[in-house]
Enzyme design. Structure first.
Site, PDB file in Angstrom:
ATOM      1  CE1 TYR B 434      33.591 -55.839   1.220  1.00  0.00           C
ATOM      2  CE2 TYR B 434      35.296 -54.964   2.337  1.00  0.00           C
ATOM      3  CZ  TYR B 434      34.905 -55.035   1.183  1.00  0.00           C
ATOM      4  OH  TYR B 434      35.431 -54.631  -0.264  1.00  0.00           O
ATOM      5  CD  GLU B 435      28.136 -52.504   3.886  1.00  0.00           C
ATOM      6  OE1 GLU B 435      29.267 -52.051   4.137  1.00  0.00           O
ATOM      7  OE2 GLU B 435      27.259 -52.099   4.468  1.00  0.00           O
ATOM      8  N   GLY B 436      28.130 -57.222   6.145  1.00  0.00           N
ATOM      9  CA  GLY B 436      27.271 -58.109   6.533  1.00  0.00           C
ATOM     10  C   GLY B 436      27.689 -59.451   6.011  1.00  0.00           C
TER      11      GLY B 436
END
Lengths: 590, 590
Positions: B434-436
């Site tokens: 997550y978060e890229g």
């Protein structure tokens, strides 16, 4: 839901183009013509894809449950197991004398990968049975063989291996389970065993437990351990099932993965057991099977990686996200498929080059076991004994990593259970742990196998690589042979370091044992890729209708050489740093 | 059950011996005397150990459940969240104007590691709120700030970030959620968002969703995306809660880990939303927060590794198995503890040297953010912007690996859920996604950050390493500076390779982007270890009552240099092999 397709073409390539099995003078190998092995692999593949694989995700979700002492397997397992039995798959490479098909271990391994890849938790029920049957075959009395093997070869009865206790896993000398001799020649077995895969379930009439235990008054530690057959139902003289034995399931373990397999705490409360093999020689009986069992676990690492990879490829071709940096590849669509992106390629190539190299390594190892058992080749036995910890440790470590890579391609969906990628990771994880945790494999490799027979087999291994490189010194093979040579030098240098330092300070060797196991793995896959490249070049040279297949092998070999094999230099550096960096701290400083 | 102890001494060492924070001319840093930060860390540590950590394993087992549209968090979460609120922890580094404590981001990061290490799933509720509050702080109107921030800073209301949709994650230009302008200046938001962490739950009065959506008629793709505040309960003018908004939980995702956090499918059915920041500039608003959010995720990787490591150490000292190869260490006992074995040491040292190096890297990064925000240091901003993908990608990859190593030390018990080691692995896994996803971090690093301001910041980074090496060219530091120099040369060579080849063929750079991210990470931890070694030498030179602590730092630094940093050579080789091995195959060949 994930799908699974047996990698038949790749397996056939290894069997026939690379290993050229039907030309090998090993009993039974002459039959292994391409059409014959293809027919077997296709039949297994169809059953795996259509029946076994669809139970994988549901089996993970449902898991096993223990009710009133009875373990229930997930919905559908029983019916699928019937089909496995009906097809004669459990006895594929077991003796015809006991109802098996007597095929080489190599064929059993190739087929085993297929069923494991389709559903590891499910396939373990027959895998454990195979292991227990092999032990009885190797060490049981004639009467024991007659009593148990026909039913086990068919998987009407399944088997288990009972080694671990709550306080002892690797160090079995600490074992407390005891076996007290009875007047009738049997024993009363009492104790608790944990982590017993396929310990109990509802898919067979009987469960034959092989249990390590100590006979009171015997030697201390590992030298006082004996092996017993403890059937769930004692078998009458006429072969019918007798009384329920005093063995019961204490609990089912809640695990990270392989939920479809019943991992049991087994309680033995004066259960009737029968000594198998010699008294106090239980470990010897176990060790004989270990090469095969460990090869089988290495196979699981590869199998999960293959299954995860197949689904990662499907997703990478299907999922539209972003544009290729070199220009849109799917201009009519809202975005390009993931597979256009270099980093997705990098990940897929890492998986692919590992999987295909690992499969060659595994099948080569299996062929050495056949050479040992079926052709009495002691050198083959020594070589595979050396390589077994590498096959187990490296293939399961890298197999797990490959599953993580495959999961990563799914982005957030990879973390959601319904997509099934998490399961591959969770299931693959166990293979690094059981059948001797990978650190123990490294210890076995460096502490025992390297020096076996005065280092004869490791020298033979080096010689073999050297010979291959010398024999293929042509320019066409330089892309493969040059890196292989360099990597092999790193491996030899590491071995030399151990020889020079290990005698003075065993820690200097053991501190680098894990790195050495990986170094050995990288070089071995390098050798496999060089051999596969050679086979591909030959196929292309004589002309083939399947040019793309062989060119893909060459490209994948190049990837492995360029981007994976350079790891050996770092591993050598780590090894050569010796014991000091590793052992510097007092235990209290951690 | 696993335990957790805040790593206060190590954090204090980094803050004061290494970063010497109280001497830095950054607003608020003068207050950060050792006693002051110790008091904060100890208070957080006590709450983390006593209240938050004990909920970690039960929270994993119980998970969240959705009943009649309401999400229920695991037992005990609500009461613990009350204590977090009462302690003022959510607003630690948020402005005093809105009820926060106005401390530097650095302090928030050090404390954040503690709560995350104790219970990642639980701590995410405040973490997401912090992120959403930061967005409103940076881009909201004065009225929006007054309406939402006081309640969000205190966590009476929590926040979420809504980016992903079923068909688009990384590529947000594909977004379909739309926001239709209303006469009163508000918008009607309609669409479905997935993977919304802390999307709904029973621990706060209101949930403030930050939602990316497209205003009809705006530019296509990513340039037409705007950011909206969509509260679960619309807030009345007087600050009281008004009507229930048309946003609902469609489903809870079943995930591999972080079960205690409610990961929701959020359905927006004409929900009332309020534009935040400029129309069509939603991505800009998001990007501002991204450095912080990504640093926070890197922190999670480190935090899980720390927690797993602590429990691995406990087990390695406690579990008796086998004998030291150099002679029994616990002759009175039945076996020696695991920690005597070199390969167990190797594993623990890998974990330890990663964790402590990563913590230094993270806190240094956090101090750069403070320098940027609180001292207007544009160079610091450029540098941390460059390093952010490395902190996120490398710390989460290596943090996950460290958790796997820690789990492995438990052998079979590591695979059983009740021991808790599986959870560390499963929870840590999400941080790589997550978060890229980490591949996107690598793309950001190589495709965007390297060339930022004409490569100014990467040159500054190289210069900084060079200066450190030059300034510490003495013999005493040679153990650390010599390997750092070599590794830094590898990093520069890789950067040079990208410059020379990336223009002609962007694939040549992107094929090596992931390796480059790791190479950057290894060198950065190398720099951190050299700095920590220097600080330890200085402390030992002036005399200290805690000699062992500093000597342990030196020994761990030596381990890192000898056994981890050599990885840079292999990574460089991979990078220099360029695009061809990676891109050779047609998509159909996979």
């Amino acid at each position: 839901m994930p799908t699974y397709t047996a990698p038949i073409k790749d397996t056939q390539f290894i069997l026939h183009d690379v290993l050229q099995v039907s030309t090998q003078s090993i009993d039974g190998y002459a039959d292994l013509e391409p059409e014959f092995t293809a027919a077997i692999l296709e039949a297994a593949g169809a059953l795996a894809s259509d029946v076994v694989a669809p139970l994988n995700l549901p089996g993970d979700r449902e898991g096993c449950r223990l009710e009133n002492g009875v373990v229930h397997t997930p919905k559908g397992f029983k019916e699928a197991f019937d089909q496995i039995r009906e097809g004669g798959w459990p006895g594929l490479d077991l003796p015809e004398e006991f109802g098996g098909q007597g095929m080489p271990y190599l064929v059993g391994t190739a087929v085993g990968e297929i069923f494991s890849g389709a559903n590891q938790a499910f396939t373990m029920y027959q895998g454990l049975t195979h292991g227990a049957a092999s032990a009885i075959l190797a060490h049981g009395s004639e009467a024991q063989k007659q009593t148990y093997l026909p039913k086990m070869v068919s998987c009407e009865w399944t088997g288990t291996m009972n080694l671990t206790e709550p306080h002892c896993g690797t160090d079995l000398g600490l074992m407390r389970t005891k076996a007290e001799p009875q007047d009738d020649g049997s024993y009363k077995v009492t104790g608790q065993k944990i982590f017993i895969s396929a310990g109990d379930h509802d898919m067979s009439q009987n469960v034959i437990h092989l249990v390590l235990a100590k006979i009171p008054g015997g030697p201390d530690g590992i030298k006082g351990v004996s092996l017993f057959i403890v059937p769930k139902f004692v078998v009458n003289e006429d072969g019918s099932l007798g009384e329920r034995n005093a063995v019961s399931v204490g609990a089912l373990e809640e695990k990270m993965g392989i939920h479809g397999n019943s991992t049991c705490v087994m309680n033995y409360d004066g259960a009737t057991g029968f000594l198998i093999g010699e008294m106090h020689k239980g470990m010897r009986a176990m060790f004989v099977m270990m090469n095969e069992a460990r090869l089988g676990v290495g196979m699981q690492g590869l199998a999960q990686a293959e299954a995860a990879y197949q689904n990662a490829v499907i997703y990478a071709k299907d999922r539209l996200q972003g544009r290729a940096v070199t220009g849109a590849q799917n201009p009519a669509g809202p975005a390009d498929p993931l597979i256009v992106h270099p980093d997705i390629r990098r990940s897929l190539m890492e998986q692919k080059s590992f999987i295909e190299g690992a499969r060659a390594f595994l099948l080569w190892g299996a062929s050495l076991i056949d050479a040992s058992h079926r052709a009495g080749d002691a050198d083959a036995e020594g070589l595979v004994s050396l390589m077994t910890p590498v096959i187990k440790g490296f293939l399961t470590d890298k197999g797990f990593e490959a599953c993580v890579l495959a999961q990563q391609i799914y982005g957030g969906h990879g973390y959601i259970e319904e997509w099934g990628m998490s399961q591959f990771v969770r299931d693959a994880r166990i293979a690094q742990i059981y059948e001797g945790a990978n650190g123990v494999q490294a210890l076995d490799l460096v502490g025992r196998k390297l020096a076996q027979s005065g280092g004869k087999y490791v020298m033979a291994y080096f010689e073999m690589v050297k010979t291959f490189c010398k024999d293929h010194g042509d320019a066409e093979m330089a892309d493969f042979v040059t890196p292989l040579k360099a990597a092999s030098k790193d491996l030899q240098a590491a071995g030399m370091f151990f020889m020079q330092n290990g005698m003075k300070n065993p820690d200097a060797a053991l501190a680098g044992s894990y790195d050495f196991m990986h170094l050995f793995g990288y070089v071995s896959l390098g050798l496999m890729w060089a051999k596969m490249a050679k086979a591909a070049q030959e196929a292309l040279a004589v002309g083939t209708q399947d040019k793309t297949f062989y060119e893909t092998k060459l490209a994948t070999a190049r990837f492995y050489m360029a981007r994976q094999l350079p790891m050996t230099a770092t591993l050598l550096k780590r090894i050569e740093s010796g014991a000091d960096p590793v052992m510097a701290l007092d235990a209290d400083a951690f």
